[in-house]
Scaffold this active site. Structure first.
Site, PDB file in Angstrom:
ATOM      1  N   GLY A  36       0.856  -1.186   0.000  1.00 54.50           N
ATOM      2  CA  GLY A  36       0.000   0.000   0.000  1.00 54.50           C
ATOM      3  C   GLY A  36       0.890   1.234   0.000  1.00 54.50           C
ATOM      4  O   GLY A  36       2.060   1.162   0.384  1.00 54.50           O
ATOM      5  N   TYR A 145       0.388 -17.465  -1.154  1.00 51.70           N
ATOM      6  CA  TYR A 145      -0.787 -16.602  -1.314  1.00 51.70           C
ATOM      7  C   TYR A 145      -2.065 -17.439  -1.330  1.00 51.70           C
ATOM      8  O   TYR A 145      -3.009 -17.172  -0.588  1.00 51.70           O
ATOM      9  CB  TYR A 145      -0.637 -15.808  -2.611  1.00 51.70           C
TER      10      TYR A 145
END
Ligand code: UDP
Length: 311
Positions: A36, A145
Site C-alpha cells: 500500500g 498466497y
C-alpha cells in the site's frame, strides 16, 4: 457507520475507502505500507472522516471504540509482491485475518474477507463456480498466497460457525484501474507502462493463458454490496469478459497507439492456464454485475499511467 479497512492504502482498499467516505461513514484505515502507498490515500489526509494507522495487522489491530464493519484486504496481491514476501503473506492471511475476525466478533460487526480467484489454482472447472474446490499445489511457490487465502476463508467460516460472527467472503478475480502501482508486476500495469515507454511487452509463456479483467470501480461496488448484505458466500466478484494474455497485449497496443514489440518470457511456475468467474451468485444474491466495458476501463487506466509517467 464506523468501518475498519485493513489494507485500506492498497489498490482496492483505497478505492473502497473512497466509497465509504462518499457514504458519510467514519473509516479507520490499517496498512503497513509494504505494498500500500501514502499516495493512494494522500487525497484523504486531513479528512475528519478518515484515520490512517500504519500497522502490520498480523502483529496487532490497535482499534478501540465501536466498529460496525471490518474489511480484510491486507495482503500483498501481485505475484512478484507475494513471492518476495512469502512468510509475511502467510502471516497476514492467517494471524492478520484472525485478529481482524476477533475485532469484528467483539463488536458484533460485519466482517468481509477479500479472498481471491487464486484459491481455485489452475482450475479444472471452467468458468469457476463457487462450489469448485480448486486445484492448488500446497507447497508450490504461489501457495504462500493461495493457501493463506484458503486458510483465511476457512477461519472466516469457522468464526461464523463457532461464534455466530456475521461474515461474508468475496473471491476477487483480476482487477485493474487507477492506483495499480507501475512496478507492481501485474499484467495490465506491466503492459501499459511498457507500451507507453516504448519497451517490449513481456508475454509470459505463449500468451494463450486467459484472465478476465474487472475494472476497479465495479469491483469495489461488489465488495460494498457484499458488506451491505448478510450473505456468507463465498461470492465470485469479477468480470466474465475472458481474454488471452496475447489479446490483452494487443488491446493495450491498440489503445495506446504504441509500436512496442512483444517479447516472450518463461511462464511462472503454476501460472493458471485459464480463469473466468461464473457470477451467477453475485447477480442473484447481491444484484451486482460489472458495468465497465474492458476497452473503456483500459482507456481510463492508460490515461492514469500517462499522467503518472509524465509527472
Ligand atoms: N503476465 C504476462 N506478462 C507480464 C505480467 C503477467 O504475460 O508482464 C501474465 C501472467 O503470467 C499471468 C497473467 O498475465 O498469466 C496475469 O498475471 P498477473 O500477475 O496480473 O496476475 P495473476 O492472475 O497471475 O495473479
Amino acid at each position: 457507520m464506523r468501518v475498519v479497512i485493513a489494507g485500506g492504502a492498497g489498490f482496492l482498499g483505497s478505492h473502497l475507502t473512497d466509497l465509504h467516505v462518499e457514504r458519510g461513514d467514519e473509516i479507520v484505515v490499517l496498512d503497513d505500507f509494504t505494498t500500500g502507498t501514502r499516495e493512494n490515500v494522500a487525497h484523504l489526509e486531513g479528512n475528519p472522516q478518515v484515520t490512517i494507522v500504519a500497522v502490520d495487522v498480523s502483529a496487532e489491530v490497535p482499534v478501540t471504540g465501536t466498529v460496525d464493519r471490518v474489511y480484510n484486504l491486507a495482503s500483498p496481491a501481485s505475484p512478484p509482491a507475494y513471492l518476495e514476501r512469502p512468510l509475511e503473506t502467510l502471516a497476514v492471511g492467517s494471524e492478520g485475518t484472525r485478529r481482524l475476525l476477533e475485532l469484528a466478533d467483539a463488536n458484533g460487526a460485519r466482517f468481509v474477507m477479500a479472498s481471491t480467484s487464486e484459491i481455485y489454482g489452475d482450475p479444472t472447472v471452467h468458468p469457476q463456480v463457487e462450489s469448485y474446490r480448486g486445484n492448488v499445489d500446497p507447497i508450490g511457490p504461489r501457495s504462500v498466497y493461495d493457501e493463506a487465502k484458503r486458510f483465511s476463508e476457512s477461519i472466516t467460516a469457522a468464526f461464523n460457525r463457532s461464534r455466530g460472527t456475521n461474515v461474508g467472503i468475496a473471491r476477487i478475480f483480476n482487477t485493474y484501474g487507477p492506483r495499480l502501482a507501475a512496478g507492481d508486476g501485474r499484467v495490465v500495469s506491466n503492459f501499459i507502462v511498457q507500451a507507453l515507454t516504448g519497451e517490449s511487452l513481456t508475454i509470459y509463456g505463449d500468451g494463450s493463458q486467459t484472465r478476465s479483467l474487472c475494472f476497479v470501480s465495479d469491483l469495489v461496488a461488489g465488495l460494498l454490496a457484499l458488506g451491505d448484505s448478510d450473505t456468507l458466500g463465498p461470492v465470485n466478484l469479477g468480470n466474465p469478459d475472458e481474454r488471452t494474455v496475447g489479446e490483452i497485449a494487443e488491446a493495450i497496443l491498440r489503445l495506446t497507439g504504441s509500436s512496442s514489440s512483444l517479447v516472450y518470457q518463461p511462464l511462472p511456475t503454476d501460472d493458471p492456464t485459464r480463469r473466468c468467474p461464473d457470477i451467477t451468485r453475485a447477480r442473484s444474491v447481491l444484484g451486482w454485475e460489472p458495468k465497465v466495458v474492458t476497452e473503456d476501463g483500459l482507456t481510463i487506466t492508460i490515461n492514469h499511467f500517462r499522467e503518472l509517467l509524465s509527472a
